[in-house]
Design a protein around this motif. Structure first.
Motif, mmCIF file in Angstrom:
data_model
loop_
_atom_site.group_PDB
_atom_site.id
_atom_site.type_symbol
_atom_site.label_atom_id
_atom_site.label_comp_id
_atom_site.label_asym_id
_atom_site.label_seq_id
_atom_site.Cartn_x
_atom_site.Cartn_y
_atom_site.Cartn_z
ATOM 1 N N UNK B 31 45.624 9.176 10.465
ATOM 2 C CA UNK B 31 44.558 8.603 9.627
ATOM 3 C C UNK B 31 45.055 8.378 8.201
ATOM 4 N N UNK B 32 44.682 7.259 7.598
ATOM 5 C CA UNK B 32 45.087 6.968 6.220
ATOM 6 C C UNK B 32 44.512 8.016 5.275
ATOM 7 N N UNK B 33 45.273 8.345 4.233
ATOM 8 C CA UNK B 33 44.819 9.320 3.238
ATOM 9 C C UNK B 33 43.544 8.831 2.550
ATOM 10 N N UNK B 34 43.352 7.526 2.535
ATOM 11 C CA UNK B 34 42.187 6.952 1.846
ATOM 12 C C UNK B 34 40.937 6.932 2.724
ATOM 13 N N UNK B 35 41.042 7.335 3.996
ATOM 14 C CA UNK B 35 39.845 7.357 4.852
ATOM 15 C C UNK B 35 38.804 8.327 4.301
ATOM 16 N N UNK B 40 38.798 8.881 11.674
ATOM 17 C CA UNK B 40 40.078 8.692 12.372
ATOM 18 C C UNK B 40 40.774 7.365 12.030
ATOM 19 N N UNK B 41 39.994 6.276 11.890
ATOM 20 C CA UNK B 41 40.574 4.942 11.645
ATOM 21 C C UNK B 41 40.223 4.458 10.252
ATOM 22 N N UNK B 42 41.104 3.636 9.652
ATOM 23 C CA UNK B 42 42.412 3.131 10.096
ATOM 24 C C UNK B 42 43.473 4.232 10.155
ATOM 25 N N UNK B 43 44.496 3.983 11.001
ATOM 26 C CA UNK B 43 45.631 4.883 11.134
ATOM 27 C C UNK B 43 46.902 4.155 10.723
ATOM 28 N N UNK B 51 46.705 0.535 12.299
ATOM 29 C CA UNK B 51 45.846 0.363 13.459
ATOM 30 C C UNK B 51 44.394 0.430 12.979
ATOM 31 N N UNK B 52 43.635 -0.620 13.284
ATOM 32 C CA UNK B 52 42.231 -0.646 12.842
ATOM 33 C C UNK B 52 41.307 -0.668 14.053
ATOM 34 N N UNK B 128 48.573 2.879 1.385
ATOM 35 C CA UNK B 128 49.775 2.952 2.214
ATOM 36 C C UNK B 128 50.823 3.797 1.484
ATOM 37 N N UNK B 129 51.445 4.762 2.172
ATOM 38 C CA UNK B 129 52.453 5.591 1.495
ATOM 39 C C UNK B 129 53.569 4.725 0.900
#
Lengths: 392, 392
Positions: B31-35, B40-43, B51-52, B128-129
């Motif tokens: 899971x993105x840190x910004x979720x 769980x999504x986006x990953x 992945x959306x 995004x990292x």
């Protein structure tokens, strides 16, 4: 007789023009104050109908729906020749309401409004004028500020954010210390809710300017705390809320309170600390705050979700905090319940909880916000009634 | 020979296991840190594929699309048996990107991400990292805070909001005064962008902790100012941006700067004031800041929208601020341009503007952010390069 007839005509004209004027005002739709800069829709009429519009030329069906106090059932919109879907919500209560469109079954935010975290997701919001109320609006008085305070939490293994209100004069009096209210949000919202949806800064600014409330700090932290390694999915079931409150309790005791007292000029001791929360935050105020009369002395429950099971056995509940009613009553300065008149499960929870406390010999006070639901205008009014009672 | 063969086998095994490991890491979606919390999504995979997923059982067509640096063309998603539409964006650049779904032709935000004001409307965002970069992340260093500062503007007839960064130590040193950077956002965004999307607080905290930047205040006000009674629709055409900058200039001179200097402990004088802005904010830095060398002495243009016509006649432009190049160069300590290598119209605007200045005999510096577009990671890097040059 001619003169009387003339006067009668004059009166009649005045009456008709007044009627016409009221009609014009009721029918006059203006962009909502909460719209993004320069955006025309949604529009509000003088009698609080809300005209909405969404461009969706290719959609098969578009509806509008709102949170408590605004269009609970989806309202079908009608497409015009330009592909805009239009409709008018027939009546809206005062204050802030969430709302959204449903486009072919999917919830869609209004591009014309800001998005606020509600229902666990960013959601559009609209501000409806509240007749004869301005306690929650920015006015020409000295203003406090809301500060974004980040800190690293070892318990959750995450950076957490709190918003902290410092009252007018905080910077100008660098030796002055203040009492503090820990103010909690509800389920599906976050630490930004009280300042963004709740206008807590305007409410406190106005109360302080009118010498109705003691200048105080207000800490608004996040009500969700998941311990490092805890992989239980985050849900808002009663059991999960209660279970998670134990982690949040640890975060308050070991992290939030120490970090805030190190960072801000706070008066020490239980008599200078209050805790209040809305809905899930009321539950947490009971499970964390009331359990720790060693730390707090003033409590507020705004539509507090104090479930039956919490005080099922009031004597042993909350680590026995209520077992000695006399001692409890002497230590606790304010024990305050509030709810909206139109949110029956929550007025009932307040009444039931107060009865249980009364059975132990513990007195509390109660306020009912007329005509409001489980919504922000209830909680704004609660804060406006509750804050003047603190630290007196 | 047997021993050599054994060693060869060992080496081969090590190589294969390393390959497998890299493969696992690249294919491992998290899971993105910004979720939003617990979503769980986006990953994001180890090699920055995204992945959306969106639940929309009744929709006929769902796509995902992103801002600069993330999926410029809409990508068709595929519906699964549960009514979820799924897809994977094949590559994403580092840092913050806007993104959205398109459901039957309507832009829809992701309920799993926070919404940020972009393109003039609340829009989903993903972090995004960034390989080998942590200058923009919260770290274990002393933290400043960002404060929400409301003030009433007579010129626009509205309450306006600024965010103000106060550096670590501001509260603890109540007699210390600081220099100030006025930091401007771009078109379609607002005064919250620099702290929310831009992470300006983490960038400044880290620079100050590393003794690379002078502790300073940063004022982030709204870049849209419409004079009371001005009914021209708010658009972002070149002409409109230039016209509105005149109102914003008045707001800066008569309201923002006086309010901020009254409210915060700021060092007086032009040598203690800087102005920088991104995109439209760069245009405003030219039209307001450079025009007033009596007020400012350091300037930054981050992908600055300094249109050709602004310096068409550099000698007479900006009330003649550039007419005496020698005097200008003596007064101005920093004149700095930055842009992303992948945003050609803006690298060109920077080059053209610098050439015109050079033609007058005015030197400036230039930084190009490798591999980034007209997007926040460009501007984060710009701030990170620019801030250390100020107030030295």
């Amino acid at each position: 007789m001619n003169k009387n007839f003339f006067l009668l005509c004059l009166l009649l004209c005045a009456f008709i023009s007044k009627l016409a004027c009221a009609q014009t005002s009721a029918d006059h739709f203006q962009p909502a104050a909460s719209n993004l800069s320069g955006v025309a829709y949604p529009k509000i009429s003088g009698d609080n109908r809300v005209m909405v519009r969404l461009k969706a030329p290719d959609a098969a069906k578009v509806q509008v729906q709102g949170g408590d106090g605004l269009q609970k059932d989806p309202l079908d919109l009608v497409k015009d020749a330009e592909g805009n879907w239009n409709g008018t919500i027939p009546s809206a209560g005062p204050g802030f309401h969430y709302y959204w469109f449903v486009v072919d079954g999917v919830r869609v935010n209004d591009p014309g409004s800001d998005a606020y975290l509600g229902y666990g997701r960013p959601t559009s919001g609209i501000e409806i004028p509240a007749a004869n109320e301005d306690f929650h609006l920015l006015q020409n008085v000295p203003h406090g500020v809301v500060r974004e305070q980040w800190y690293h939490s070892e318990i959750t293994g995450k950076w957490r954010r709190a918003f902290v209100y410092t009252p007018p004069g905080y910077d100008a009096s660098p030796n002055k210390k203040y009492p503090v209210l820990y103010l909690l949000h509800g389920a599906g919202e976050n630490e930004r809710g009280w300042s963004m949806q709740g206008h807590m800064n305007a409410i406190l600014d106005n109360l302080i300017a009118g010498k109705k409330a003691t200048p105080m700090l207000v800490v608004m932290d996040n009500g969700y705390a998941v311990a490092k390694g805890d992989t239980t999915p985050t849900t808002n079931t009663r059991a999960e809320m209660v279970r998670r409150a134990a982690t949040l309790e640890e975060v308050y005791l070991k992290e939030i309170i120490p970090v805030m007292e190190k960072t801000y000029r706070m008066l020490p001791g239980r008599e200078n600390r209050a805790m209040a929360g809305l809905s899930m935050g009321g539950l947490q105020t009971m499970l964390i705050g009331v359990k720790h009369t060693d730390l707090f002395s003033h409590y507020g429950f705004f539509s507090g979700a104090v479930f039956d099971e919490i005080l099922a056995d009031p004597k042993t509940a909350l680590n026995g905090a209520l077992s000695d009613a006399n001692a409890f009553s002497k230590r606790v300065k304010v024990l305050w319940f509030g709810a909206g008149s139109e949110e029956k499960p929550f007025t009932k929870m307040a009444t039931d909880t107060r009865k249980k406390l009364e059975g132990l010999g513990i007195k509390s006070s109660y306020y009912e916000s007329p005509g409001t639901f489980h919504e922000w205008h209830t909680w704004r009014r609660c804060l406006h009634e509750f804050a003047p009672l603190l630290f007196k």
